[in-house]
Structure formats: C-alpha cells, structure tokens
Design a protein around this motif. Structure first.
Motif, PDB file in Angstrom:
ATOM      1  N   UNK A 133     -15.009 -40.926  72.763  1.00 20.17           N
ATOM      2  CA  UNK A 133     -15.980 -40.395  73.703  1.00 20.17           C
ATOM      3  C   UNK A 133     -16.847 -39.266  73.196  1.00 20.17           C
ATOM      4  N   UNK A 134     -16.769 -38.949  71.908  1.00 19.78           N
ATOM      5  CA  UNK A 134     -17.608 -37.882  71.348  1.00 19.78           C
ATOM      6  C   UNK A 134     -19.046 -38.373  71.177  1.00 19.78           C
ATOM      7  N   UNK A 147     -16.368 -41.344  62.141  1.00 21.12           N
ATOM      8  CA  UNK A 147     -17.437 -41.538  63.124  1.00 21.12           C
ATOM      9  C   UNK A 147     -17.020 -42.554  64.184  1.00 21.12           C
ATOM     10  N   UNK A 148     -16.481 -43.667  63.738  1.00 19.57           N
ATOM     11  CA  UNK A 148     -16.049 -44.697  64.684  1.00 19.57           C
ATOM     12  C   UNK A 148     -14.959 -44.180  65.621  1.00 19.57           C
ATOM     13  N   UNK A 161     -24.345 -38.217  67.734  1.00 19.09           N
ATOM     14  CA  UNK A 161     -25.255 -37.310  67.018  1.00 19.09           C
ATOM     15  C   UNK A 161     -24.568 -36.006  66.656  1.00 19.09           C
ATOM     16  N   UNK A 162     -23.725 -35.506  67.531  1.00 21.44           N
ATOM     17  CA  UNK A 162     -22.990 -34.281  67.234  1.00 21.44           C
ATOM     18  C   UNK A 162     -22.044 -34.505  66.056  1.00 21.44           C
ATOM     19  N   UNK A 163     -21.367 -35.640  66.032  1.00 22.90           N
ATOM     20  CA  UNK A 163     -20.446 -35.945  64.939  1.00 22.90           C
ATOM     21  C   UNK A 163     -21.212 -36.072  63.628  1.00 22.90           C
ATOM     22  N   UNK A 164     -22.338 -36.782  63.657  1.00 19.32           N
ATOM     23  CA  UNK A 164     -23.155 -36.920  62.440  1.00 19.32           C
ATOM     24  C   UNK A 164     -23.627 -35.557  61.938  1.00 19.32           C
ATOM     25  N   UNK A 165     -24.100 -34.709  62.846  1.00 17.45           N
ATOM     26  CA  UNK A 165     -24.550 -33.373  62.464  1.00 17.45           C
ATOM     27  C   UNK A 165     -23.417 -32.571  61.830  1.00 17.45           C
ATOM     28  N   UNK A 166     -22.220 -32.701  62.416  1.00 20.16           N
ATOM     29  CA  UNK A 166     -21.081 -31.991  61.856  1.00 20.16           C
ATOM     30  C   UNK A 166     -20.756 -32.497  60.452  1.00 20.16           C
TER      31      UNK A 166
END
Length: 70
Positions: A47-48, A40-41, A51-56
C-alpha cells in the motif's frame, strides 16, 4: 535489466576493459536491479505510494559513500 549499460571508465577516462571486472560489475548491477524491483513491488503491494518509494530509492543510491576516496 531494462537500462543500457554504459562503457565503464576509470577516473582518468580510460575504458575499463578487463573482462573479469566487467563481469563482476554486470552481476552486481543485475543483483541490485532485482533487489530494487522486489522492494518496489513489495512496497506497492503493502500500500505504499510508488512515487515515494522510487524517490527514496534514488536518494538511497545518491547517499552511498565511496570508502576509497583519497
């Protein structure tokens, strides 16, 4: 880890009480937690969208397969 670890149960609802099994489970979860935090970090630093990363990551966990199903 900032999440409360549950009392682990087997498929019949009995408490898993083996100290060695619980130790391995704790170590595995701590490792997964640290890897997910790092991912996540890194993603946010690149630059991602957080929320999209968490959802993934949620979808990734939900897609895991149990190879021991009968």
């Amino acid at each position: 880890m900032n999440i409360e670890i549950p009392v682990w149960r087997d498929p019949q609802g009995n408490v898993v009480a083996c100290v060695e099994k619980l130790k391995v489970m704790q170590e595995n979860l701590e490792e997964i937690s640290q890897m997910a935090q790092d991912a996540l970090e890194d993603a946010v630093l690149m630059g991602c969208d957080e929320h999209q990363v968490r959802d993934f990551l949620v979808r990734l966990m939900q897609s895991l397969q149990n190879p021991y199903q009968s």
